[in-house]
Design a protein around this motif. Structure first.
Motif, PDB file in Angstrom:
ATOM      1  N   MET A   1       0.855  -1.192   0.000  1.00 19.94           N
ATOM      2  CA  MET A   1       0.000   0.000   0.000  1.00 19.94           C
ATOM      3  C   MET A   1       0.893   1.245   0.000  1.00 19.94           C
ATOM      4  N   ALA A   2       0.603   2.184  -0.807  1.00 20.14           N
ATOM      5  CA  ALA A   2       1.412   3.399  -0.884  1.00 20.14           C
ATOM      6  C   ALA A   2       1.283   4.199   0.404  1.00 20.14           C
ATOM      7  N   VAL A   3       2.356   4.891   0.758  1.00 18.58           N
ATOM      8  CA  VAL A   3       2.352   5.670   1.993  1.00 18.58           C
ATOM      9  C   VAL A   3       1.245   6.707   1.987  1.00 18.58           C
ATOM     10  N   SER A   4       0.969   7.299   0.814  1.00 23.38           N
ATOM     11  CA  SER A   4      -0.035   8.355   0.724  1.00 23.38           C
ATOM     12  C   SER A   4      -1.434   7.867   1.050  1.00 23.38           C
ATOM     13  N   MET A   5      -1.665   6.544   0.948  1.00 18.35           N
ATOM     14  CA  MET A   5      -2.987   5.989   1.207  1.00 18.35           C
ATOM     15  C   MET A   5      -3.134   5.527   2.658  1.00 18.35           C
ATOM     16  N   ARG A   6      -2.076   5.605   3.397  1.00 17.63           N
ATOM     17  CA  ARG A   6      -2.119   5.114   4.765  1.00 17.63           C
ATOM     18  C   ARG A   6      -2.697   6.154   5.714  1.00 17.63           C
ATOM     19  N   ASP A   7      -3.198   5.646   6.840  1.00 21.78           N
ATOM     20  CA  ASP A   7      -3.735   6.544   7.869  1.00 21.78           C
ATOM     21  C   ASP A   7      -2.615   7.241   8.629  1.00 21.78           C
ATOM     22  N   PHE A   8      -1.468   6.550   8.751  1.00 23.67           N
ATOM     23  CA  PHE A   8      -0.366   7.065   9.553  1.00 23.67           C
ATOM     24  C   PHE A   8       0.944   6.922   8.797  1.00 23.67           C
ATOM     25  N   LEU A   9       1.923   7.693   9.226  1.00 23.05           N
ATOM     26  CA  LEU A   9       3.260   7.601   8.660  1.00 23.05           C
ATOM     27  C   LEU A   9       4.169   6.916   9.676  1.00 23.05           C
ATOM     28  N   LEU A  10       4.795   5.809   9.249  1.00 23.92           N
ATOM     29  CA  LEU A  10       5.763   5.108  10.091  1.00 23.92           C
ATOM     30  C   LEU A  10       7.150   5.477   9.583  1.00 23.92           C
ATOM     31  N   THR A  11       7.787   6.404  10.256  1.00 24.86           N
ATOM     32  CA  THR A  11       9.098   6.879   9.811  1.00 24.86           C
ATOM     33  C   THR A  11      10.185   5.845  10.150  1.00 24.86           C
ATOM     34  N   ASP A  12      11.342   6.014   9.556  1.00 18.81           N
ATOM     35  CA  ASP A  12      12.470   5.134   9.870  1.00 18.81           C
ATOM     36  C   ASP A  12      12.805   5.212  11.354  1.00 18.81           C
ATOM     37  N   SER A  13      12.733   6.417  11.900  1.00 20.25           N
ATOM     38  CA  SER A  13      13.022   6.610  13.319  1.00 20.25           C
ATOM     39  C   SER A  13      11.999   5.891  14.191  1.00 20.25           C
ATOM     40  N   ASP A  14      10.725   5.979  13.812  1.00 23.14           N
ATOM     41  CA  ASP A  14       9.674   5.294  14.569  1.00 23.14           C
ATOM     42  C   ASP A  14       9.884   3.778  14.535  1.00 23.14           C
ATOM     43  N   PHE A  15      10.170   3.264  13.352  1.00 28.18           N
ATOM     44  CA  PHE A  15      10.359   1.824  13.207  1.00 28.18           C
ATOM     45  C   PHE A  15      11.552   1.351  14.024  1.00 28.18           C
ATOM     46  N   SER A  16      12.633   2.103  14.008  1.00 25.69           N
ATOM     47  CA  SER A  16      13.813   1.752  14.793  1.00 25.69           C
ATOM     48  C   SER A  16      13.488   1.736  16.282  1.00 25.69           C
ATOM     49  N   LYS A  17      12.667   2.707  16.711  1.00 25.36           N
ATOM     50  CA  LYS A  17      12.309   2.781  18.133  1.00 25.36           C
ATOM     51  C   LYS A  17      11.412   1.615  18.523  1.00 25.36           C
ATOM     52  N   VAL A  18      10.472   1.239  17.651  1.00 25.73           N
ATOM     53  CA  VAL A  18       9.621   0.077  17.916  1.00 25.73           C
ATOM     54  C   VAL A  18      10.494  -1.157  18.111  1.00 25.73           C
ATOM     55  N   ARG A  19      11.463  -1.346  17.233  1.00 26.67           N
ATOM     56  CA  ARG A  19      12.345  -2.510  17.314  1.00 26.67           C
ATOM     57  C   ARG A  19      13.131  -2.504  18.626  1.00 26.67           C
ATOM     58  N   ALA A  20      13.608  -1.342  19.019  1.00 35.67           N
ATOM     59  CA  ALA A  20      14.385  -1.243  20.262  1.00 35.67           C
ATOM     60  C   ALA A  20      13.512  -1.516  21.479  1.00 35.67           C
ATOM     61  N   LEU A  21      12.294  -0.965  21.495  1.00 30.37           N
ATOM     62  CA  LEU A  21      11.417  -1.116  22.655  1.00 30.37           C
ATOM     63  C   LEU A  21      10.937  -2.555  22.836  1.00 30.37           C
ATOM     64  N   ILE A  22      10.579  -3.240  21.743  1.00 29.31           N
ATOM     65  CA  ILE A  22      10.086  -4.610  21.876  1.00 29.31           C
ATOM     66  C   ILE A  22      11.237  -5.553  22.224  1.00 29.31           C
ATOM     67  N   TYR A  23      12.440  -5.194  21.816  1.00 29.35           N
ATOM     68  CA  TYR A  23      13.604  -6.004  22.205  1.00 29.35           C
ATOM     69  C   TYR A  23      13.876  -5.843  23.698  1.00 29.35           C
ATOM     70  N   GLN A  24      13.809  -4.610  24.175  1.00 32.34           N
ATOM     71  CA  GLN A  24      14.043  -4.360  25.599  1.00 32.34           C
ATOM     72  C   GLN A  24      12.964  -5.008  26.462  1.00 32.34           C
ATOM     73  N   ARG A  25      11.732  -4.946  26.008  1.00 28.34           N
ATOM     74  CA  ARG A  25      10.607  -5.405  26.816  1.00 28.34           C
ATOM     75  C   ARG A  25      10.416  -6.922  26.747  1.00 28.34           C
ATOM     76  N   ALA A  26      10.593  -7.503  25.549  1.00 30.37           N
ATOM     77  CA  ALA A  26      10.255  -8.921  25.373  1.00 30.37           C
ATOM     78  C   ALA A  26      11.360  -9.752  24.741  1.00 30.37           C
ATOM     79  N   GLY A  27      12.476  -9.123  24.401  1.00 23.98           N
ATOM     80  CA  GLY A  27      13.568  -9.880  23.794  1.00 23.98           C
ATOM     81  C   GLY A  27      13.347 -10.223  22.336  1.00 23.98           C
ATOM     82  N   ILE A  28      12.268  -9.716  21.750  1.00 26.85           N
ATOM     83  CA  ILE A  28      11.941 -10.036  20.362  1.00 26.85           C
ATOM     84  C   ILE A  28      12.798  -9.187  19.430  1.00 26.85           C
TER      85      ILE A  28
END
Length: 283
Positions: A1-28
């Motif tokens: 799906m094109a970014v323009s059609m999405r409800d939200f923007l997931l930036t590179d920074s946001d994605f990196s932070k999600v990865r860091a937080l779930i690793y810290q919290r659950a080891g995933i």
């Protein structure tokens, strides 16, 4: 799906932070290829909370370390794929391992998901132990509270049990009627053997004291990096009875590291004779 059609923007920074937080919290350890999955699952949380962007959502998590939203965040990013008697070759091995036990049999299912695996373990124990199954128990844990709620209900669709032999279906399930038509429920005597509770394998204390005859940790380690895997394996060892078994998933291999388990068969490990149990109750 094109970014323009999405409800939200997931930036590179946001994605990196999600990865860091779930690793810290659950080891995933989420790979780059999980970006679409992250967007799909977390965007639902944004909609439910009425938030407009991922940056604000992640800031909320970081600002409130004890917020209930952390559990929702973890639940959203946890994958739950399971079935009754999945990886079927493990269950005859478990049955043979416990068949002649003279002490009560206990098994830990460390990734219970929606219950199919721990109930399959309980059924196996009933078949193997006969009248002695009344003293057997299954500790069933998972990090995801939503799937545990489903598991504890013990209710499944006919499709979910369609691959079970008719003999097992009749012996271990009650057929629903009326509003429950098309569903089955785990029989009370099976359900009574299984105790569900939430547990994060990264927690400092698991609160488990039993020496288990076997631990099922299947298709969980694939979400952890090697150092996390090795740490968990080391913590499993004091909780296993001498010669106890550890069941892994079909794509998991624990032979890479020095640890107290040795390969016994296809994705089945056994506690080494030379390993001495220690640290009871502190795991």
């Amino acid at each position: 799906m094109a970014v323009s059609m999405r409800d939200f923007l997931l930036t590179d920074s946001d994605f990196s932070k999600v990865r860091a937080l779930i690793y810290q919290r659950a080891g995933i350890a989420l790979g780059e290829q999980k970006r679409e999955m992250v967007y799909s699952r977390l965007s639902r949380r944004l909609r439910e909370l009425g938030m407009s962007d991922f940056t604000s959502y992640l800031a909320l998590l970081e600002a409130q370390k004890d917020s209930a939203e952390w559990q929702a965040f973890t639940n959203a990013l946890t994958t739950n794929l399971t079935a009754f008697f999945r990886e079927a070759h493990h269950f005859p091995l478990l049955a043979e391992h416990v068949r002649h036990n003279t002490t009560p049999v206990t098994v830990w299912c460390s990734a219970a998901s929606t219950g199919e695996e721990p109930y399959s373990i309980a059924m196996t124990l009933i078949e193997a132990l006969g009248s002695r199954a009344g003293s057997a128990s299954v500790v069933a844990t998972d990090i995801d509270t939503q799937v545990l709620e489903k598991a504890a209900s013990g209710i499944y669709t006919m499709e979910q049990v369609s691959k079970l032999p008719l003999e097992r279906l009749k012996r271990f399930f009650l057929k629903g009627s009326g509003a429950r038509a098309g569903q089955v429920r785990i029989r009370p005597e099976v359900a009574a053997m299984v105790k569900f509770h939430q547990l994060n394998l990264l927690e400092t204390h698991w609160g488990l004291k039993e020496p288990f005859d076997a631990i099922f940790c299947r298709n969980v380690m694939i979400y952890f990096d090697k150092p996390t895997q090795n740490k968990i394996l080391q913590r499993f060892a004091p909780l296993v009875k001498p010669q106890g078994l550890l069941f892994a998933g079909h794509s998991e291999n624990f032979s890479y590291a020095s640890q107290p388990f040795r390969l016994r068969g296809q994705t089945v490990y056994q506690l080494n004779e030379s390993h001495v149990r220690h640290g009871k109750g502190n795991t």
